[in-house]
Design an enzyme around this catalytic site. Structure first.
Site, PDB file in Angstrom:
ATOM      1  N   ASP A  66     -32.679 -20.919  34.992  1.00 43.80           N
ATOM      2  CA  ASP A  66     -31.855 -20.386  36.067  1.00 43.80           C
ATOM      3  C   ASP A  66     -30.572 -21.229  36.121  1.00 43.80           C
ATOM      4  OD1 ASP A  66     -31.120 -19.017  38.503  1.00 43.80           O
ATOM      5  OD2 ASP A  66     -31.890 -20.746  39.612  1.00 43.80           O
TER       6      ASP A  66
ATOM      7  N   ASP B  13     -35.301 -22.430  40.871  1.00 45.01           N
ATOM      8  CA  ASP B  13     -35.395 -23.077  42.181  1.00 45.01           C
ATOM      9  C   ASP B  13     -35.616 -22.115  43.337  1.00 45.01           C
ATOM     10  OD1 ASP B  13     -32.376 -23.082  43.937  1.00 45.01           O
ATOM     11  OD2 ASP B  13     -32.640 -22.013  42.057  1.00 45.01           O
TER      12      ASP B  13
ATOM     13  N   ASP C 278     -27.825 -21.436  39.335  1.00 44.14           N
ATOM     14  CA  ASP C 278     -27.549 -22.021  40.652  1.00 44.14           C
ATOM     15  C   ASP C 278     -28.787 -22.672  41.243  1.00 44.14           C
ATOM     16  OD1 ASP C 278     -24.668 -20.948  41.484  1.00 44.14           O
ATOM     17  OD2 ASP C 278     -25.724 -19.317  40.478  1.00 44.14           O
TER      18      ASP C 278
END
Length: 274
Positions: free
Chosen positions: A37, A217, A39
């Site tokens: 991922d 996240d 961000d």
């Protein structure tokens, strides 16, 4: 503490960095396929998406890692946007949560028939949220993101209600969420998890000699964690970047993007040593 904790547990997620030797032993002689991922994983979460810039040292680590094993970036960002931010040619990029995929000899787009409804929903959201200070409507090719990080607390609920009202007018779209974000996506059974499984098949990485790893996240990354866990014990692992701990289907953890970068660096060094 176990190396493979219960997927639903908030505790017992071993650190893939602190316990790297145990992590490497789990890999054994298998080659990892690394899915990242952007961000909150490679860069810290910031108020505006355009300010989430990748540190040059992390970019160098990803470039080294990509020379040693397959690496793909799987982001909620628009494909061209995340590719520009990462800035590494010849990587595999999956934008809009996997609806838009590009790589060497690879091009896949899911849900092109929904673009008209996304256009109409975007216009409605811009009109209805025009007076809400701090609300940011970000159009991606296959999704619309509504950011609330800069909205005052007592107006955040209004933004969420507005998004759901607009979505109700478009049965072809569905609402998803994340950290300070609402999104409208095509209402089809596709997400980061299905995109990762599809890439494993397409790239010939679904066999026992490859161990898929996914670093993420946010809530949308849980789709990928669950998809890898469903492949069976020891056939894929999620690494949740999170502090404090939270419920997750990932089996391992890292505290923040700084630890994620350090883990990737250590993985690259370990792979280079053979």
């Amino acid at each position: 503490m176990t190396d493979q904790p219960s997927p639903a547990s908030t505790e017992g997620k071993p650190s893939a960095l602190v316990r790297f030797d145990a992590f490497a032993a789990m890999l054994g002689d298998r080659r990892p396929a690394v899915f990242l991922d952007y961000d909150g994983t490679l860069t810290p979460i910031v108020e505006r998406p355009d300010l989430a810039l990748l540190d040059e040292s992390v970019r160098a680590v990803i470039r080294r890692l990509a020379a040693l094993c397959p690496v793909a970036v799987v982001s909620g960002r628009d494909l061209e946007d995340v590719a520009r931010h990462v800035g590494i040619d010849d990587l595999i990029y999956a934008g809009s949560h996997g609806f838009d995929i590009r790589g060497p000899g690879l091009r896949t787009q899911i849900g092109e028939e929904y673009l008209g409804d996304l256009d109409a929903a975007e216009a409605d959201l811009l009109r209805r949220l025009h007076g809400v200070e701090g609300a940011l409507v970000e159009r991606k090719r296959f999704a619309i993101a509504i950011h609330t990080r800069r909205v005052v607390p007592d107006r955040k609920a209004l933004v969420g209600d507005t998004v759901r009202d607009v979505a109700a007018a478009f049965p072809t779209l569905r609402v998803t969420g994340g950290k300070e974000i609402h999104e409208l996506r095509p209402n089809v059974p596709w997400d980061k998890g299905k995109a990762v499984l599809s890439l494993l098949d397409t790239l010939g990485l679904a066999g026992p000699e490859t161990l898929p790893l996914y670093l993420g996240d946010d809530e949308t990354d849980e789709d990928a964690f669950r998809a890898l866990a469903a492949r069976g014990e020891g056939r894929g692992f999620g690494i949740r970047v999170m502090d404090p701990p939270a419920p997750s289907a990932a089996g391992w953890s890292l505290k923040d993007p700084a630890e994620a970068g350090a883990f990737l660096d250590r993985l690259a060094v370990w792979l280079a040593k053979g």
